[in-house]
Design a protein around this motif. Structure first.
Motif, mmCIF file in Angstrom:
data_model
loop_
_atom_site.group_PDB
_atom_site.id
_atom_site.type_symbol
_atom_site.label_atom_id
_atom_site.label_comp_id
_atom_site.label_asym_id
_atom_site.label_seq_id
_atom_site.Cartn_x
_atom_site.Cartn_y
_atom_site.Cartn_z
ATOM 1 N N ARG A 308 0.874 -1.198 0.000
ATOM 2 C CA ARG A 308 0.000 0.000 0.000
ATOM 3 C C ARG A 308 0.899 1.232 0.000
ATOM 4 N N HIS A 310 1.724 5.034 0.445
ATOM 5 C CA HIS A 310 1.304 6.253 1.138
ATOM 6 C C HIS A 310 1.999 7.426 0.465
ATOM 7 N N GLU A 336 -1.441 -0.673 -4.201
ATOM 8 C CA GLU A 336 -2.690 0.044 -3.883
ATOM 9 C C GLU A 336 -2.328 1.415 -3.325
ATOM 10 N N ALA A 338 -2.968 4.203 -0.643
ATOM 11 C CA ALA A 338 -3.602 4.322 0.670
ATOM 12 C C ALA A 338 -4.569 5.503 0.661
ATOM 13 N N SER A 339 -5.674 5.356 1.341
ATOM 14 C CA SER A 339 -6.601 6.480 1.441
ATOM 15 C C SER A 339 -6.227 7.297 2.681
ATOM 16 N N GLU A 341 -7.873 7.768 5.202
ATOM 17 C CA GLU A 341 -8.279 7.092 6.457
ATOM 18 C C GLU A 341 -7.228 6.087 6.933
ATOM 19 N N ASP A 342 -6.301 5.698 6.021
ATOM 20 C CA ASP A 342 -5.308 4.693 6.410
ATOM 21 C C ASP A 342 -4.353 5.207 7.473
ATOM 22 N N ARG A 355 6.250 -1.154 7.873
ATOM 23 C CA ARG A 355 6.305 0.115 7.141
ATOM 24 C C ARG A 355 7.704 0.356 6.604
#
Ligand code: NAD
Length: 515
Positions: A308, A310, A336, A338-339, A341-342, A355
């Motif tokens: 994901r 960021h 993907e 990240a939105s 909200e992540d 991370r």
């Protein structure tokens, strides 16, 4: 007569490395040049050597035979200063000692017309101090060439307290007429280049002292973002005695400001006579024992199926983010986005409870502990060639298997991952932030303009970009945040943020304060 006209006769005093180069450039630009040295025969020997150099350039087709003949006919060694009483400009390039230079300027003032310009090629002596006590101190100016003079484009035109601005402008015009790029500077320790360049050496020396990585790794990381030479190989080339002396001089001239404090690592090399190339040994061995140490092989790991990304904000991130995501996708990793909200506005990737984040100055260990997630950090990927070295480091809670995955992900993103010990601000990020900080201080203190700083660093030491160009690419709040983090981590004076940066880093507007 304007001094930038080729009709102005020039006197160069000091026929060493710099004086000979200055005489060559002035003669080729059409000036009559007298070359003087107080060592008997030195000026004549330098003129003979210059003739060989210029004939060699003609043989290679870089100059015409006629241009060489004319330049040599304009070049005259002189044994006494009296012979050069008609000079409109003097450039002194004698020994770097205040008393010797002052004595010379007094002798020159007694012999030359009051309108003749007295320029000094000093690298470190105050132009203000040189001018003191002369009858016409307004005509004393710095004309700081770089070595080798015929090849290096930059001339710092240095004004002291007394320097007449018209004199500085005339010297700048003259340097331009000689094919150089002139940048105005105020007389302060190190002028522009020797001051702003200090962190390039200091950050690497600090990382070596902390035992974060060996010289070949630090060099590879900085070459990776476009520096022609890494700091260690460059210090080996300059000579540790010379480089240490410049740092000591800037440190002393700033009354012991810890920002410029010399390094024990370099002191040890000087004490031991490991001066670099010239002594056959510095950080690296030279001569017969020479062998370039190889970078450690990256850990072999398997790629995760998906990550994901960021994104965060910022120019630097935009520059590498898309490239990395495309490269990972091409390697078969599902990427993907990240939105919001992540959670968090950090930059990097997450997978399998791990991370991998762009450094913000904190240790990976501290970030992991604060966020409750095993964390690795990577260095600032400024524009670089594919496969260029990039440093990364991991906190203690990242498993061995996860370490190998981090290396695999970075390699798939297109860089050559090099693991270092967990260090505040990695290698490139802290070095470039400190170069920006030093340049910002120089501008804040009126030493030069931002454009002048950029030009000076690109032309004087071949940096791939100027500090203010980096600032624009990276963005100011991120640079200030990184410096603040380093400042908090080290609690010294070295990392204090320049007021120039602080003034421009506006705090977020408080809720409810809008009218
Ligand atoms: P150098 O030792 O090669 O040459 C200095 C010359 O000056 C010698 O030939 C010496 O005999 C002569 N000299 C000394 N005192 C004199 C005097 N009173 N009158 C006449 N001649 C005298 O040194 P260099 O590397 O050419 O440096 C000269 C100046 O240029 C210094 O101020 C230095 O800081 C500055 N500078 C050097 C570099 C560099 O990379 N070498 C770069 C920029 C500026």
């Amino acid at each position: 007569m304007s001094h930038s006209s080729p009709a102005t006769p020039v006197l160069v005093v000091g026929a060493g490395i710099m004086g000979a180069g200055i005489a060559q450039v002035a003669a080729l630009a059409g000036h009559h040049v007298w070359l003087h040295d107080n060592r008997p025969g030195a000026a004549a020997a330098a003129c003979t050597q210059l003739a060989t150099t210029l004939r060699g350039l003609a043989a290679k087709g870089r100059l015409t035979d006629a241009a060489v003949d004319e330049a040599l006919a304009r070049l005259h060694p002189v044994d006494a200063l009296d012979a050069a009483a008609r000079a409109g400009l003097v450039v002194e390039a004698i020994v770097e000692q205040l008393d010797a230079k002052r004595a010379l300027l007094r002798e020159l003032e007694a012999r030359l017309s009051p309108t003749a310009i007295l320029a000094s090629n000093t690298s470190s002596i105050s132009i203000t101090a040189l001018a003191r006590g002369l009858a016409h101190p307004g005509r004393v100016v710095g004309m700081h060439f770089f070595n080798p003079v015929p090849l290096m484009k930059l001339v710092e035109v240095v004004s002291g307290l007394h320097t007449d601005p018209a004199v500085a402008d005339q010297v700048a015009a003259l340097a331009t007429a000689w094919g150089k790029t002139a940048v105005h500077a105020r007389s302060t320790p190190g002028f522009i280049v020797n001051r702003i360049a200090r962190p390039y050496y200091a950050e690497t020396l600090a990382l070596l002292q902390e035992r974060v990585a060996p010289p070949e790794v630090l060099d590879a990381c900085l070459r990776g973002v476009g520096f022609r030479m890494g700091p260690c190989e460059l210090m080996d080339l300059i000579g540790h005695d010379t480089n240490f002396a410049v740092t000591e001089s800037v440190y002393g001239a700033n009354f012991g400001d810890k920002r410029y404090q010399p390094s024990l690592v370099q002191r040890e090399l000087v004490d031991g006579g490991w001066l670099g190339r010239k002594s056959g040994r510095g950080f690296y061995p030279y001569g017969e024992a020479a062998a370039t140490p190889a970078l450690p092989e990256p850990l072999a790991g398997t790629l995760p199926g998906r990550v994901r990304w960021h994104g965060g904000a910022g120019n630097a991130v935009a520059a590498f983010g898309q490239r990395w995501c495309e490269a990972l996708a091409a390697a078969g990793v599902q990427v993907e986005q990240a939105s919001s909200e992540d959670g968090g506005d950090w930059v990097g990737m997450a997978w399998d409870g791990l991370r991998l984040a762009l450094t913000d100055g904190r240790l990976a260990a501290h970030r992991g502990a604060a966020d409750g997630v095993p964390t690795a950090v990577f260095d600032l990927p400024l524009p670089s060639a594919p496969g260029a070295a990039l440093a990364w480091a991991a906190g203690p809670d990242v498993s061995d298997a996860a370490l190998a995955t981090v290396a695999a992900v970075l390699a798939a993103a297109g860089v050559r991952p090099v693991q270092i010990e967990d260090a505040a601000g990695c290698v490139v990020a802290r070095t470039v932030a400190m170069l920006i900080n030093e340049a910002a201080d120089a501008v804040q203190q009126g030493v030069c303009s931002p454009e002048g700083a950029d030009l000076a660093m690109k032309l004087g030491v071949n940096y791939p970009a100027g500090p203010f160009e980096w600032l624009q690419r990276w963005e100011l709040p991120a640079v200030v945040a990184l410096l603040d983090t380093l400042d908090a981590f080290y609690r010294g004076e070295r990392y204090r943020v320049s007021p120039w940066l602080r003034r421009r880093c506006l705090p977020p507007r408080r809720a409810g304060s809008a009218r």
